[in-house]
Design a protein around this motif. Structure first.
Motif, PDB file in Angstrom:
ATOM      1  N   LYS A 150     -21.972 -29.363  -4.596  1.00 11.94           N
ATOM      2  CA  LYS A 150     -21.889 -27.983  -5.055  1.00 11.94           C
ATOM      3  C   LYS A 150     -22.726 -27.045  -4.192  1.00 11.94           C
ATOM      4  N   GLN A 151     -23.677 -27.615  -3.437  1.00  9.78           N
ATOM      5  CA  GLN A 151     -24.536 -26.819  -2.558  1.00  9.78           C
ATOM      6  C   GLN A 151     -24.102 -26.926  -1.092  1.00  9.78           C
ATOM      7  N   GLU A 152     -22.800 -27.236  -0.880  1.00 16.72           N
ATOM      8  CA  GLU A 152     -22.200 -27.304   0.458  1.00 16.72           C
ATOM      9  C   GLU A 152     -22.847 -28.375   1.336  1.00 16.72           C
ATOM     10  N   MET A 153     -23.287 -29.469   0.711  1.00 22.58           N
ATOM     11  CA  MET A 153     -23.846 -30.579   1.487  1.00 22.58           C
ATOM     12  C   MET A 153     -22.832 -31.705   1.677  1.00 22.58           C
ATOM     13  N   GLY A 154     -21.624 -31.534   1.153  1.00 18.70           N
ATOM     14  CA  GLY A 154     -20.570 -32.503   1.387  1.00 18.70           C
ATOM     15  C   GLY A 154     -20.875 -33.880   0.830  1.00 18.70           C
ATOM     16  N   LYS A 155     -20.334 -34.909   1.498  1.00 17.93           N
ATOM     17  CA  LYS A 155     -20.504 -36.296   1.065  1.00 17.93           C
ATOM     18  C   LYS A 155     -21.733 -36.960   1.680  1.00 17.93           C
ATOM     19  N   VAL A 178      -8.526 -23.166  23.433  1.00 17.87           N
ATOM     20  CA  VAL A 178      -8.705 -22.703  22.054  1.00 17.87           C
ATOM     21  C   VAL A 178      -9.513 -23.716  21.254  1.00 17.87           C
ATOM     22  N   TYR A 179      -9.185 -25.000  21.426  1.00 22.76           N
ATOM     23  CA  TYR A 179      -9.882 -26.067  20.698  1.00 22.76           C
ATOM     24  C   TYR A 179     -11.371 -26.084  21.032  1.00 22.76           C
ATOM     25  N   HIS A 180     -11.699 -25.946  22.324  1.00 25.22           N
ATOM     26  CA  HIS A 180     -13.096 -25.983  22.747  1.00 25.22           C
ATOM     27  C   HIS A 180     -13.894 -24.824  22.150  1.00 25.22           C
ATOM     28  N   GLU A 181     -13.319 -23.615  22.201  1.00 26.32           N
ATOM     29  CA  GLU A 181     -14.044 -22.444  21.725  1.00 26.32           C
ATOM     30  C   GLU A 181     -14.269 -22.494  20.205  1.00 26.32           C
ATOM     31  N   ILE A 182     -13.223 -22.832  19.477  1.00 32.97           N
ATOM     32  CA  ILE A 182     -13.344 -22.847  18.011  1.00 32.97           C
ATOM     33  C   ILE A 182     -14.243 -23.989  17.554  1.00 32.97           C
ATOM     34  N   SER A 183     -14.146 -25.174  18.181  1.00 30.39           N
ATOM     35  CA  SER A 183     -14.987 -26.312  17.783  1.00 30.39           C
ATOM     36  C   SER A 183     -16.461 -26.002  18.008  1.00 30.39           C
ATOM     37  N   GLN A 184     -16.790 -25.295  19.097  1.00 28.25           N
ATOM     38  CA  GLN A 184     -18.188 -24.919  19.324  1.00 28.25           C
ATOM     39  C   GLN A 184     -18.686 -23.978  18.240  1.00 28.25           C
ATOM     40  N   ASN A 185     -17.814 -23.067  17.787  1.00 31.61           N
ATOM     41  CA  ASN A 185     -18.194 -22.150  16.703  1.00 31.61           C
ATOM     42  C   ASN A 185     -18.435 -22.904  15.397  1.00 31.61           C
ATOM     43  N   ILE A 186     -17.602 -23.909  15.124  1.00 29.71           N
ATOM     44  CA  ILE A 186     -17.752 -24.693  13.890  1.00 29.71           C
ATOM     45  C   ILE A 186     -19.056 -25.486  13.921  1.00 29.71           C
ATOM     46  N   ILE A 187     -19.369 -26.090  15.075  1.00 26.21           N
ATOM     47  CA  ILE A 187     -20.615 -26.863  15.203  1.00 26.21           C
ATOM     48  C   ILE A 187     -21.826 -25.959  15.017  1.00 26.21           C
ATOM     49  N   LYS A 194     -29.935 -32.612   6.933  1.00 28.65           N
ATOM     50  CA  LYS A 194     -29.010 -33.215   7.895  1.00 28.65           C
ATOM     51  C   LYS A 194     -27.674 -33.517   7.245  1.00 28.65           C
ATOM     52  N   MET A 195     -26.681 -33.792   8.091  1.00 31.35           N
ATOM     53  CA  MET A 195     -25.336 -34.174   7.654  1.00 31.35           C
ATOM     54  C   MET A 195     -24.743 -35.072   8.726  1.00 31.35           C
ATOM     55  N   ASP A 196     -23.953 -36.075   8.301  1.00 26.53           N
ATOM     56  CA  ASP A 196     -23.304 -36.957   9.269  1.00 26.53           C
ATOM     57  C   ASP A 196     -22.413 -36.157  10.208  1.00 26.53           C
ATOM     58  N   GLN A 197     -22.455 -36.512  11.490  1.00 27.45           N
ATOM     59  CA  GLN A 197     -21.625 -35.813  12.465  1.00 27.45           C
ATOM     60  C   GLN A 197     -20.147 -35.926  12.113  1.00 27.45           C
ATOM     61  N   SER A 198     -19.726 -37.096  11.613  1.00 31.09           N
ATOM     62  CA  SER A 198     -18.315 -37.301  11.295  1.00 31.09           C
ATOM     63  C   SER A 198     -17.837 -36.304  10.247  1.00 31.09           C
ATOM     64  N   GLU A 199     -18.693 -35.998   9.247  1.00 35.19           N
ATOM     65  CA  GLU A 199     -18.302 -35.029   8.220  1.00 35.19           C
ATOM     66  C   GLU A 199     -18.423 -33.601   8.751  1.00 35.19           C
ATOM     67  N   ALA A 200     -19.476 -33.334   9.513  1.00 31.34           N
ATOM     68  CA  ALA A 200     -19.648 -31.987  10.062  1.00 31.34           C
ATOM     69  C   ALA A 200     -18.491 -31.623  10.987  1.00 31.34           C
ATOM     70  N   PHE A 201     -17.931 -32.640  11.663  1.00 23.66           N
ATOM     71  CA  PHE A 201     -16.837 -32.411  12.611  1.00 23.66           C
ATOM     72  C   PHE A 201     -15.474 -32.456  11.934  1.00 23.66           C
ATOM     73  N   SER A 202     -15.452 -32.598  10.591  1.00 27.37           N
ATOM     74  CA  SER A 202     -14.158 -32.706   9.913  1.00 27.37           C
ATOM     75  C   SER A 202     -13.310 -31.453  10.131  1.00 27.37           C
ATOM     76  N   GLU A 203     -13.958 -30.274  10.176  1.00 26.90           N
ATOM     77  CA  GLU A 203     -13.205 -29.046  10.436  1.00 26.90           C
ATOM     78  C   GLU A 203     -12.657 -29.038  11.855  1.00 26.90           C
ATOM     79  N   VAL A 204     -13.426 -29.624  12.786  1.00 30.39           N
ATOM     80  CA  VAL A 204     -12.939 -29.736  14.161  1.00 30.39           C
ATOM     81  C   VAL A 204     -11.720 -30.643  14.208  1.00 30.39           C
ATOM     82  N   ASP A 205     -11.777 -31.729  13.417  1.00 31.20           N
ATOM     83  CA  ASP A 205     -10.627 -32.645  13.368  1.00 31.20           C
ATOM     84  C   ASP A 205      -9.401 -31.947  12.802  1.00 31.20           C
ATOM     85  N   GLU A 206      -9.612 -31.129  11.745  1.00 27.77           N
ATOM     86  CA  GLU A 206      -8.487 -30.396  11.162  1.00 27.77           C
ATOM     87  C   GLU A 206      -7.888 -29.425  12.183  1.00 27.77           C
ATOM     88  N   LEU A 207      -8.759 -28.792  12.962  1.00 26.18           N
ATOM     89  CA  LEU A 207      -8.264 -27.896  14.011  1.00 26.18           C
ATOM     90  C   LEU A 207      -7.437 -28.682  15.034  1.00 26.18           C
TER      91      LEU A 207
END
Length: 728
Positions: A274-279, A16-25, A381-394
């Motif tokens: 505000k434009q979904e670019m995060g930190k 489950v983790y592998h499939e959902i993380s690939q979708n988030i990326i 671009k966006m830092d991988q660490s922030e882009a993967f934050s949803e993966v971390d939450e999962l």
């Protein structure tokens, strides 16, 4: 049962983790591509609009006529009689002084010289006449400039409106035949200069001139961003277009553009989150030379942090680092030699995971830009660490779910095993009784199995512990007696140390308005204050001996005796020579170059002349006069062994009535405490002393004590602390 459940649940969670993380990326890449395409379209449209407006302006019949009139009036100035030497010097001096004040006002640099400010100014006759005429309405107007000024005002009415609407920084007109700059909308320093001659022959405006002077139709050419002297060396780009009359280029229109409009487009008007670019998300342009053509988000938000990060993670030369530190913009300062930038410049479009200019791993979407003759690329671009934050939450969610199921299964297993575990629980209760100190509990559990053998071992252990406790009780009584003897000895040592401190009457006879705050870490201290009088002068010192407690007290006794030896027996008068003598005596005592000795401040005060001289080792006297504190000079060498061979110096100054002098050791500034559990530090301590310096000295002493106690709170005191204050 538990093992089989753990294995099956872990397998399902991983799938489950592998499939959902690939979708988030993939979702992150898609969002970056959408933003890249949007900003690419906006940038290309922005430049297309600039080029269209430039071509429309240059081909406007009214504008062409105005250019012809301006060119004719400029020709009158060129054909006016040449200056004699005296007139030339007068015009140049007056022009340079006006420009010098403009530059000095812009930079706020009072050390800027006239020669430095005027080095980028042209010194031809036309430039001197026009610049003096435009910059100073009171300067004598020549007959040849009156008509020029009228035409210049008419041009301003049309060009200013267009420049403001479109976003041009300046509109510049150049005679295509002679190369003279005959008009600028903002009356910058290039007006009247010749682009083919110094100082503009190697600038970007010369490139614009050369690029379009042979064109026979209104066609634009873009000159990339470069530092431009008339714009205070800020990054400027130019859009050049010929002014055509009867199929012949009679002039060149050059529109200057800055980075502000591009900055607003690419930074979402500084509203990244505000434009979904995060930190960490950003969009930037990169040139063919791999340098930035837009502002870095991190340069805008926290320049100091970016400098630190790049210094640690990016191979910057000292020159590049200094340029970045001094610059107001990251354009053509930061080099982005990343995979995304290389692919964009190579006319490729796609997404990639790579390192960026900060050394951080990023997810990036890149593409080339189509902007006339300029070859740029765009990267979102966006830092991988922030882009993967949803993966971390999962991952955290799956772990918590896994643990909940595991705990539920464990509960079932416990219920099943309860009957098996009951004898062990009974033995555990006996063990708890033993742990609380009840060694009389009766361990009755019996049996011939392993539990019975364990109970028998517990009974043997119980008897052994009882015997050990009896022995420890006797030992404790002996230790208590010895501890009392040691404490009594240290208390007596405290009395001895207090007796060597100077009498208050002797000090008051010279400086009656004073206080001493003394807070030793232990009963005895390495910090001490010393006073003596000789030849109707007061010698007073506040010193910090090596160590604290008993070792510090021994050192303080030794240091006091050496101070007395230097002053009373050796008859040394100057504070610096006294410290030098004490250092020599300490070296003779500690011949193995031990780092033992003291730091301190020694003053000599003559009440008749009000002259105070002092010497200071690794600490400085603080003088507060008229509501301002001053930290005096001191020598950065200890009174003792040191690798430094410098000698202590004696400083002196005149005391004025109302002066407040403080002599301190490092105990107070080095004390940990406060809401963040950090050191108090010297500057806040100086400011605290300044805030209480107007109060009576006894009240100051209480405030210093209260501040120390409040700051330290429940923390351990790290060192002896002493503050001596004198009001003259």
């Amino acid at each position: 049962m538990l093992i089989s459940l753990i294995i099956s649940l872990a397998a399902v969670s991983l799938v489950v983790y592998h499939e959902i993380s690939q979708n988030i990326i993939q979702k992150t890449y898609s969002r970056l591509e959408v933003i890249r395409n949007l900003k690419k379209q906006q940038v290309e449209s922005y430049f297309k609009n600039l080029r269209n407006q430039t071509e429309l302006m240059s081909s406007s019949k009214s504008f062409v006529n105005k250019f012809i009139e301006c060119s004719a009036t400029f020709q009158d100035i060129s054909e006016s009689p040449d200056f004699d030497t005296e007139t030339f010097v007068r015009y140049k001096r007056h022009r340079d002084s006006i420009y010098f004040e403009k530059v000095k006002s812009y930079y706020g640099n009072q050390s800027l010289s006239l020669d430095m400010a005027s080095k980028d100014l042209a010194n031809n006759k036309e430039a001197l006449i026009i610049q003096n005429s435009l910059w100073d309405s009171t300067f004598p107007i020549l007959a040849c400039t009156k008509r020029y000024r009228d035409i210049e005002k008419e041009l301003n009415l049309s060009t200013q409106r267009i420049a403001t609407k479109i976003g041009f920084h300046d509109v510049i007109l150049i005679d295509s035949k002679t190369g003279y700059i005959i008009y600028t909308n903002n009356q910058h320093s290039e007006i009247g200069a010749n682009v083919k001659e110094a100082p503009y022959n190697n600038t970007s405006i010369r490139k614009a001139f050369d690029a379009v002077r042979e064109f026979r139709e209104p066609k634009t050419f873009i000159v990339d961003f470069e530092p431009y002297p008339p714009a205070n060396n800020e990054q400027s780009a130019f859009i050049a277009c010929p002014i055509i009359k009867d199929s012949t280029a009679i002039g060149i229109l050059v529109a200057e553009i800055g980075i502000e409009e591009l900055d607003d487009i690419l930074t979402f008007n500084r509203k990244w989150e505000k434009q979904e670019m995060g930190k960490t998300g950003e969009v930037y342009l990169v040139g063919e030379d791999m340098y930035m053509r837009s502002q870095s988000r991190f340069f805008i938000e926290d320049k100091d942090s970016l400098l630190k990060t790049m210094a640690n993670n990016h191979p910057l030369s000292k020159k590049e680092f200094n340029q970045l530190e001094d610059s107001k913009s990251s354009v053509r300062i930061i080099k982005i030699d990343s995979e995304a930038s290389k692919r964009a410049i190579a006319s490729k479009t796609g997404v990639v995971k790579a390192l960026d200019y900060r050394g951080a791993t990023i997810l990036g979407a890149y593409s080339p830009l189509k902007i006339n003759n300029v070859r740029w690329g765009i990267v979102s671009k966006m830092d991988q660490s922030e882009a993967f934050s949803e993966v971390d939450e999962l991952r955290y969610f799956l772990i918590i779910t896994y643990l909940i199921v595991l705990l539920a299964s464990a509960f079932i297993a416990i219920v099943i095993a309860k009957q098996i575990a009951r004898p062990i629980q009974q033995l555990s209760r006996h063990a708890k009784e033993l742990s609380t100190g009840n060694f009389t509990t009766n361990i009755t559990l019996a049996g011939k199995d392993e539990i019975g053998e364990l109970a028998s071992s517990f009974r043997i252990m119980q008897n052994t512990i009882v015997g050990l406790i009896d022995n420890l009780t006797e030992t404790n009584r002996n230790l208590s007696a010895k501890s009392k003897d040691i404490f009594d000895s240290i208390s007596y040592a405290q009395q001895i140390q207090e007796n060597i401190f100077p009498s208050k009457d002797m000090v008051n006879s010279y400086v009656p308005d004073s206080f001493v705050f003394f807070q030793p870490k232990d009963l005895v201290s390495g910090d001490f204050y010393w006073a003596a009088e000789r030849n109707e002068e007061l010698y007073l010192g506040v010193c910090d001996s090596t160590g604290h407690g008993i070792p510090g007290a021994f050192m303080s006794l030794l240091n006091v005796s050496f101070l007395n030896e230097a002053l009373m027996n050796e008859k040394i008068e100057h504070p610096g020579e006294i410290l030098e003598k004490v250092r020599g005596l300490l070296k003779s005592v500690f011949q193995q170059e031990r780092q033992d000795g003291m730091d301190g401040i020694l003053i000599r005060f003559n009440p008749k002349t009000n002259i105070l001289s002092y010497a200071a080792s690794n600490n400085a006297p603080i003088l507060i006069r008229n509501g301002i504190y001053e930290i005096f000079a001191y020598d950065k060498i200890p009174v003792g062994h040191s690798s430094k061979i410098e000698h202590f110096r004696t400083y002196s100054f005149e005391i004025q009535p109302g002066d407040m002098l403080y002599l301190i050791t490092d105990g107070f500034p080095d004390q940990f405490g406060g809401p963040l559990n950090k050191k108090y530090k010297y500057k806040p301590f100086y400011e605290f002393l300044l805030s209480i310096s107007h109060l009576p000295t006894e009240e100051q002493k209480e405030l210093v004590k209260n501040e120390f106690v409040a700051w330290k709170h429940d923390n351990e005191q790290v060192d002896d602390a002493m503050v001596l204050g004198i009001r003259f």
